[in-house]
Design an enzyme around this catalytic site. Structure first.
Site: not given
Length: 350
Positions: A214, A242, A273
């Site tokens: 990340s 991610h 996310k």
């Protein structure tokens, strides 16, 4: 002796016990004062070290344009993990509202007592399908998923081999397990092989890495990691927080992008996310592992179930990705378009 006098005489010791002494009270105040001094010193250390983290107060929904308290007009937002723009997608929001109305605000329970609704099982099934794994277990966050995995899977006869720049939640999760710990240099396959050789006496070995790191955005060399793991008889785990939703042609993650979906054994990722951005995490992998996590994973056993509105939002986000690859593929197109425009602007200004 009069009755009133006797009662007063007998109750005096009780009053003395209940009333804190001046000495005790002073000690308590001194302890609080000492703690306050220690805390203020730590806070000042953070400030002077330049790592103080302030919080901007957003007064609008999440998106590429947001309103921030104290600022005028829209502000361009480049720092959210709302990779697919689904945090405020109309269908995702509506699904959350429908789940709230039908299933309520929350379960007030952990999963194994009375906290599992059909929507939880449905989301787990869809996530397993999305990642092409046997089964899935939901957590309150991916931090919890990482905290709950390693101590269940690995014992003192086992070994875990972890990239030195793995996420803090992975590091904390590994600390909770009793396995022998080996840390290899960041994305260094030669060093990983050295650690694999040194750990050959272990019963089970697990290579642990972020799919996408990340902080710098670099991608783990998963093909090389899988080659070494197979050569030395180890399993592979990746954290895909991610990457899930937008890496790979169908958004399945770095394992899809690099062609190793069938060689990575365990995947942890997040719903917070790309997949709606609300909250929640999960583990997908072999069914016996997921079954064991349901029995022994402490963050799962002792945390409330994900709230129905969160489950509804995440389910709709996953359904959108299962239905079409267009959303996932759009990220690459937008990234290249943005990068080219920024490059053109930079060249024209130079």
């Amino acid at each position: 002796m009069p009755l009133r006098t006797a009662v007063r005489y007998l109750s005096a010791p009780i009053r003395d016990i209940l009333r804190p002494s001046t000495t005790t009270s002073n000690r308590g105040c001194a302890a609080i004062a000492e703690a306050r001094s220690v805390l203020e010193h730590e806070l000042e250390t953070i400030r002077t070290g330049g790592t103080w983290k302030g919080e901007r107060v957003i007064t609008s929904k999440q998106g590429p344009h947001i309103n921030v308290d104290g600022s005028r007009g829209d502000i361009l937002n480049f720092c959210a993990n709302n990779y697919l723009g689904l945090s405020s997608h109309p269908q995702v929001v509506e699904a959350g509202i429908e789940a709230l109305k039908k299933y309520g605000a929350g379960l007030s329970s952990v999963r194994f007592i009375c906290g599992t609704q059909d929507i939880h099982k449905d989301l787990e099934q869809k996530l397993a399908q999305f990642h092409e794994r046997e089964d899935c277990i939901l957590y309150a966050s991916c931090f919890d998923a990482n905290a709950g995995l390693f101590e269940v899977l690995l014992g003192p006869d086992d070994a875990v081999l972890s990239d030195e720049l793995n996420h803090a939640s992975i590091i904390d999760g590994i600390r909770l397990c009793r396995a022998k710990r080996f840390r290899y240099k960041h994305m260094d396959l030669n060093d990983l092989e050295t650690q694999l050789k040194e750990s050959q006496s272990s019963r089970l070995r697990l290579v642990v890495t972020d799919g996408v790191f990340s902080m710098d955005g670099d991608m783990a060399p998963l093909k090389g990691i899988c080659d070494l793991a197979e050569q030395y008889g180890a399993m592979v785990f990746i954290d895909e927080c991610h990457a899930t939703g937008f890496m790979g042609p169908r958004g399945r993650g770095t394992d899809e992008l690099l062609g190793v979906m069938d060689r990575v054994h365990i995947v942890n990722s997040t719903l917070g996310k790309a997949l709606g951005g609300a909250a929640g995490g999960y583990t997908v992998g072999p069914k016996p592992l997921i079954d064991l996590l349901r029995q022994r994973s402490r963050p799962y056993l002792f945390s409330n179930s994900l709230p129905p509105p969160v489950v509804g939002c995440a389910t709709r986000a996953v359904e959108l990705l299962l239905t079409s690859n267009e959303i996932a593929q759009s990220v690459g197109d937008k990234t290249m378009r943005f990068r080219n425009k920024m490059t053109d602007t930079s060249l024209s200004d130079g």
